[in-house]
Design a protein around this motif. Sequence first.
Motif, PDB file in Angstrom:
ATOM      1  N   GLY A   1     -52.399  84.819  46.798  1.00 30.03           N
ATOM      2  CA  GLY A   1     -52.523  83.464  47.277  1.00 30.03           C
ATOM      3  C   GLY A   1     -53.689  83.429  48.068  1.00 30.03           C
ATOM      4  N   ASN A   2     -54.024  82.183  48.317  1.00 26.77           N
ATOM      5  CA  ASN A   2     -55.126  81.864  49.215  1.00 26.77           C
ATOM      6  C   ASN A   2     -54.952  82.392  50.444  1.00 26.77           C
ATOM      7  OD1 ASN A   2     -53.017  79.568  49.297  1.00 26.77           O
ATOM      8  ND2 ASN A   2     -54.266  78.844  51.133  1.00 26.77           N
ATOM      9  N   ALA A   3     -53.783  82.829  51.307  1.00 26.21           N
ATOM     10  CA  ALA A   3     -53.660  83.395  52.424  1.00 26.21           C
ATOM     11  C   ALA A   3     -53.686  84.964  52.342  1.00 26.21           C
ATOM     12  CB  ALA A   3     -52.457  82.891  53.185  1.00 26.21           C
ATOM     13  N   ASP A   4     -53.974  85.442  51.196  1.00 28.21           N
ATOM     14  CA  ASP A   4     -53.873  87.166  51.105  1.00 28.21           C
ATOM     15  C   ASP A   4     -55.183  87.545  51.396  1.00 28.21           C
ATOM     16  OD1 ASP A   4     -50.926  87.083  50.727  1.00 28.21           O
ATOM     17  OD2 ASP A   4     -51.280  86.544  48.638  1.00 28.21           O
ATOM     18  N   ASN A   5     -55.175  88.932  52.047  1.00 31.44           N
ATOM     19  CA  ASN A   5     -56.307  89.529  52.479  1.00 31.44           C
ATOM     20  C   ASN A   5     -56.830  90.275  51.307  1.00 31.44           C
ATOM     21  OD1 ASN A   5     -54.894  91.889  52.279  1.00 31.44           O
ATOM     22  ND2 ASN A   5     -54.342  91.985  54.483  1.00 31.44           N
ATOM     23  N   ASP A   6     -57.849  90.959  51.610  1.00 28.63           N
ATOM     24  CA  ASP A   6     -58.619  91.847  50.563  1.00 28.63           C
ATOM     25  C   ASP A   6     -57.876  92.921  49.928  1.00 28.63           C
ATOM     26  OD1 ASP A   6     -60.897  90.142  50.574  1.00 28.63           O
ATOM     27  OD2 ASP A   6     -62.292  91.255  52.059  1.00 28.63           O
ATOM     28  N   GLU A   7     -57.173  93.493  50.946  1.00 31.41           N
ATOM     29  CA  GLU A   7     -56.237  94.761  50.449  1.00 31.41           C
ATOM     30  C   GLU A   7     -55.672  94.248  49.194  1.00 31.41           C
ATOM     31  OE1 GLU A   7     -53.956  98.133  52.917  1.00 31.41           O
ATOM     32  OE2 GLU A   7     -54.081  96.196  53.703  1.00 31.41           O
ATOM     33  N   LEU A   8     -54.658  93.000  49.577  1.00 31.96           N
ATOM     34  CA  LEU A   8     -53.791  92.480  48.321  1.00 31.96           C
ATOM     35  C   LEU A   8     -54.671  92.157  47.182  1.00 31.96           C
ATOM     36  CD1 LEU A   8     -51.502  90.644  50.837  1.00 31.96           C
ATOM     37  CD2 LEU A   8     -50.779  92.409  49.168  1.00 31.96           C
ATOM     38  N   ARG A   9     -55.695  91.517  47.270  1.00 29.64           N
ATOM     39  CA  ARG A   9     -56.661  91.127  46.204  1.00 29.64           C
ATOM     40  C   ARG A   9     -57.124  92.243  45.440  1.00 29.64           C
ATOM     41  NH1 ARG A   9     -58.631  85.495  47.057  1.00 29.64           N
ATOM     42  NH2 ARG A   9     -57.487  84.394  48.618  1.00 29.64           N
ATOM     43  N   ALA A  10     -57.290  93.672  46.014  1.00 32.20           N
ATOM     44  CA  ALA A  10     -57.554  94.687  45.317  1.00 32.20           C
ATOM     45  C   ALA A  10     -56.602  95.116  44.533  1.00 32.20           C
ATOM     46  CB  ALA A  10     -57.925  95.739  46.316  1.00 32.20           C
ATOM     47  N   ILE A  11     -55.247  94.766  44.598  1.00 31.84           N
ATOM     48  CA  ILE A  11     -54.327  95.712  43.757  1.00 31.84           C
ATOM     49  C   ILE A  11     -53.466  94.383  42.953  1.00 31.84           C
ATOM     50  CG2 ILE A  11     -53.886  97.403  45.234  1.00 31.84           C
ATOM     51  CD1 ILE A  11     -51.317  96.093  46.213  1.00 31.84           C
ATOM     52  N   LEU A  12     -53.753  93.266  43.245  1.00 29.40           N
ATOM     53  CA  LEU A  12     -53.058  91.957  42.489  1.00 29.40           C
ATOM     54  C   LEU A  12     -54.145  91.174  42.046  1.00 29.40           C
ATOM     55  CD1 LEU A  12     -50.720  90.898  45.415  1.00 29.40           C
ATOM     56  CD2 LEU A  12     -50.019  92.380  43.306  1.00 29.40           C
ATOM     57  N   LYS A  13     -53.776  90.593  40.726  1.00 29.16           N
ATOM     58  CA  LYS A  13     -54.784  89.415  39.981  1.00 29.16           C
ATOM     59  C   LYS A  13     -54.257  87.937  40.702  1.00 29.16           C
ATOM     60  CE  LYS A  13     -55.134  92.283  35.899  1.00 29.16           C
ATOM     61  NZ  LYS A  13     -54.859  92.545  34.615  1.00 29.16           N
ATOM     62  N   GLY A  14     -55.269  87.173  40.220  1.00 31.51           N
ATOM     63  CA  GLY A  14     -54.797  85.600  40.398  1.00 31.51           C
ATOM     64  C   GLY A  14     -53.911  84.964  39.675  1.00 31.51           C
ATOM     65  N   LYS A  15     -53.917  85.581  38.547  1.00 34.99           N
ATOM     66  CA  LYS A  15     -52.714  84.989  37.581  1.00 34.99           C
ATOM     67  C   LYS A  15     -52.235  86.209  36.525  1.00 34.99           C
ATOM     68  CE  LYS A  15     -54.903  83.246  33.497  1.00 34.99           C
ATOM     69  NZ  LYS A  15     -54.956  81.995  32.577  1.00 34.99           N
ATOM     70  N   ILE A  16     -51.171  86.263  36.255  1.00 37.18           N
ATOM     71  CA  ILE A  16     -50.628  87.217  35.285  1.00 37.18           C
ATOM     72  C   ILE A  16     -49.746  86.609  34.192  1.00 37.18           C
ATOM     73  CG2 ILE A  16     -50.865  89.311  36.835  1.00 37.18           C
ATOM     74  CD1 ILE A  16     -47.939  89.026  37.381  1.00 37.18           C
ATOM     75  N   LEU A  17     -49.697  87.040  33.077  1.00 37.09           N
ATOM     76  CA  LEU A  17     -48.821  86.822  32.082  1.00 37.09           C
ATOM     77  C   LEU A  17     -47.933  87.848  31.780  1.00 37.09           C
ATOM     78  CD1 LEU A  17     -48.105  84.037  30.075  1.00 37.09           C
ATOM     79  CD2 LEU A  17     -49.592  85.255  28.551  1.00 37.09           C
ATOM     80  N   LEU A  18     -46.651  87.673  31.873  1.00 32.59           N
ATOM     81  CA  LEU A  18     -45.872  88.694  31.577  1.00 32.59           C
ATOM     82  C   LEU A  18     -44.888  88.402  30.457  1.00 32.59           C
ATOM     83  CD1 LEU A  18     -43.964  88.707  35.323  1.00 32.59           C
ATOM     84  CD2 LEU A  18     -45.749  90.396  34.365  1.00 32.59           C
ATOM     85  N   GLU A  19     -44.747  89.514  29.635  1.00 36.80           N
ATOM     86  CA  GLU A  19     -43.584  89.335  28.476  1.00 36.80           C
ATOM     87  C   GLU A  19     -42.514  90.123  28.524  1.00 36.80           C
ATOM     88  OE1 GLU A  19     -43.936  89.305  23.504  1.00 36.80           O
ATOM     89  OE2 GLU A  19     -45.493  89.221  24.883  1.00 36.80           O
TER      90      GLU A  19
END
Length: 166
Positions: free
Chosen positions: A59-77
Amino acid sequence: MIRILILSDTHMPKKSKHLPGVLLDELNGCDLIIHAGDWQSIKLYEELKKRAPVKGVYGNADNDELRAILKGKILLEIKGFKIGVVHGHGKGKSTEKRSIEAFDDEEADAIIFGHSHIPVKKLHNGIILFNPGSPTDKRRQPNFSFGILEITNELIFNHVFFDSKE
């Protein structure tokens, strides 16, 4: 049946040093945890991974460490259902509209989003929109909240509302 715990806007450790007891109780027996952003701490991500597999976005309040392992959006099946996950932050329009637009080119059955801290469960053009609210920062809402998704031959979303984040 698959049981999924849905979180967003935990803002830890800023808004709480630990997850609320009612949420910890619900984690038992969950097959998956989905977090729609604003974790604010990789420590929470690591803690949740010890309890069940974790899928999430930053999210917008998350740091670079989290942004390095997570995406801005995902589509799960999951079980044939397509579930979009996005935080929903950005400029212009409402959080809900930005979240819907994020999956315009995809065939999502449901969209999970956060950002506003406002619990939402409704149908929009055949797509389930779900915001779990926040378990640690209710802002102007009457209760803290998170979500539970049960998947059988359908998607069953419900909120869990509670008064204390202890």
